[in-house]
Design an enzyme around this catalytic site. Structure first.
Site, short mmCIF file in Angstrom:
data_model
loop_
_atom_site.label_atom_id
_atom_site.label_comp_id
_atom_site.label_asym_id
_atom_site.label_seq_id
_atom_site.Cartn_x
_atom_site.Cartn_y
_atom_site.Cartn_z
N HIS A 181 -2.21 2.39 4.70
CA HIS A 181 -2.01 1.21 4.75
C HIS A 181 -1.98 0.13 6.18
O HIS A 181 -0.52 0.25 6.87
CB HIS A 181 -0.81 0.17 3.72
CG HIS A 181 -0.75 -1.21 3.24
ND1 HIS A 181 -2.22 -1.27 2.78
CD2 HIS A 181 0.14 -2.30 3.83
CE1 HIS A 181 -1.64 -2.72 2.64
NE2 HIS A 181 -0.36 -3.04 3.16
N ASP B 228 -4.10 4.54 1.83
CA ASP B 228 -3.61 3.81 0.66
C ASP B 228 -2.19 3.71 0.53
O ASP B 228 -3.18 3.93 -1.00
CB ASP B 228 -4.21 2.16 0.84
CG ASP B 228 -3.41 1.35 1.60
OD1 ASP B 228 -2.62 1.33 0.49
OD2 ASP B 228 -4.21 -0.18 1.73
N SER C 251 -3.15 -6.59 4.22
CA SER C 251 -1.93 -6.84 2.87
C SER C 251 -2.09 -8.00 2.71
O SER C 251 -2.60 -9.16 1.90
CB SER C 251 -1.16 -6.59 3.74
OG SER C 251 0.10 -5.53 2.90
#
Length: 411
Positions: free
Chosen positions: A174, A140, A53
């Site tokens: 995610h 995601d 991320s």
């Protein structure tokens, strides 16, 4: 080259809190009782990075900016193109995450080429000898696969296709996928580590370093250290710059005993600092099991919060420093100096600075800056743009190391 202005800290804070997702609130830890980060017997030829991320964006920034140092390569999990945000939080939370609007990849590539030519980042030609691992989950919902596809295209400009591995067929949200710890793979939530029956950390390390010895799936033989991050800001408070007071590292017993080892830097994502999820990332993301049997020290720097970064993200949109993706960016310099401290080839001094408040005319006169085309002034070695050549306008230029001048990268 002029950079687009960033939004105010207050606006960034409010917007980030509203949008959440990649951005999540955190607080910093204390440096009390933390150790000094040791040196180990590690060659600069054996350094690699990875991240999830915001940590993925940070890892890619580090790889491009310091390709002379990060020679083995980078692992990027749910990230995007370097300089994707262009210093704008709305672009960061729009095209660079949700795939709404254009990321303008040709423009980003052109900017990076200019930076490479003027020394703002290391030469792009260095990237050709490294390797890259990319991961994007099909589920995601925070950083869409189209964003990662653009990073794949960007890397394709500089690396042979055979040096890039792109894993994009796992039904993962995610998260950092593992095969032993965490949430269900379809969960997008703390600690952003999920048991997906897939060993992402192992896939990254085996790709970057070549076939490794089998991992340790029982009790680790090494130890964790909690080190002081403030020394890498010249003993200023790193919490003012989006970094926690302390960081962590896993050190295999062989490395602690002085044997030749490797170094991997793993950047957590937003909402993943120790202050938010405890040991979940630095103990259970999967890296340490491979590190233990393959003589790899794993460095886990820790981000923190500021008014402009209430979510504890790494600086990939300029909340702390206009030069966030460059060799002169504050967080970038801090992490690079950690690498220098650990590696056997370079015992660099901690990040420090001295200030000169003067006009650009006098900065050029005294050799702290130089005059470029069109009357533009740049800091020596860091090549940071300081404005036009003027006797009137005053600029704060800082010496961050001998012969190296920068603007706005330390208190």
């Amino acid at each position: 080259m002029e950079r687009r202005p960033t939004f105010s800290g207050l606006f960034s804070c409010l917007l980030a809190c509203l949008l959440g997702g990649l951005l999540a609130c955190s607080h910093t830890s204390s440096a009390v009782g933390a150790t000094v980060l040791p040196k180990y017997n590690i060659s600069v030829n054996e350094v690699s990075v990875s991240g999830l991320s915001s940590g993925a964006y940070m890892a890619a920034q580090m790889h491009f900016a310091y390709s002379t140092t990060i020679r083995k390569g980078a692992g990027i999990v749910a990230g995007g193109p370097v300089y994707c945000s262009q210093g704008n939080v709305l672009i960061a939370t729009g095209p660079c995450m949700a795939d709404s609007g254009s990321r303008n990849l040709p423009y980003l590539s052109a900017v990076i080429s200019i930076w490479s030519s003027n020394g703002y980042i290391d030469p792009l030609s260095n990237l050709a000898s490294s390797r890259v691992y990319l991961f994007s989950g099909t589920l995601d919902s925070t950083v869409k696969q189209a964003v990662m596809n653009d990073l794949r295209s960007m890397y394709g400009n500089y690396l042979p296709a055979a040096s890039i591995r792109y894993k994009n067929n796992l039904a993962a949200e995610h998260t950092m996928p593992t095969d032993f710890f965490g949430n269900s793979c379809s969960v997008n939530g703390p600690p952003y580590v999920s048991n997906c029956n897939f060993d992402t950390a192992g896939d990254i390390l085996n790709w970057l370093y070549g076939p490794l010895a089998p991992r340790n799936v029982s009790t680790l033989g090494g130890s964790f250290i909690n080190f002081d991050q403030s020394v890498f800001w010249g003993n200023f408070n790193p919490t003012a710059h989006g970094m926690a007071s302390t960081g962590y590292a896993y050190v295999p017993a062989a490395c602690a005993a002085g044997q030749a080892c490797r170094l991997h830097v793993a950047f957590h994502g937003c909402k993943q600092s120790v202050a938010m999820v405890g040991t979940a990332f630095y103990q259970n993301a999967g890296y340490n099991r491979w590190a233990d049997t393959n003589k790899i020290v794993v460095l886990y720097p820790q981000a923190g919060t500021t008014a402009a970064n209430p979510n504890g993200c790494w600086d990939w949109w300029g909340y702390d420093d206009l030069n966030f993706p460059a060799k002169s960016g504050g967080q970038m310099v801090a992490i690079k100096t950690m690498i220098d401290r650990i590696t056997s080839g370079n015992g660099a001094a901690p990040f420090s600075c001295s200030h000169w408040y003067d006009s650009n005319f006098w900065h050029v006169y005294y050799g702290r800056a130089y005059l470029g085309a069109g009357g533009q002034v740049y800091a020596v070695n860091s090549n940071q743009y300081l404005g036009v050549y003027s006797v009137v306008a005053f600029t704060d230029v800082r010496r961050t190391s001998p012969g190296y001048y920068a603007y706005g990268s330390c208190p």
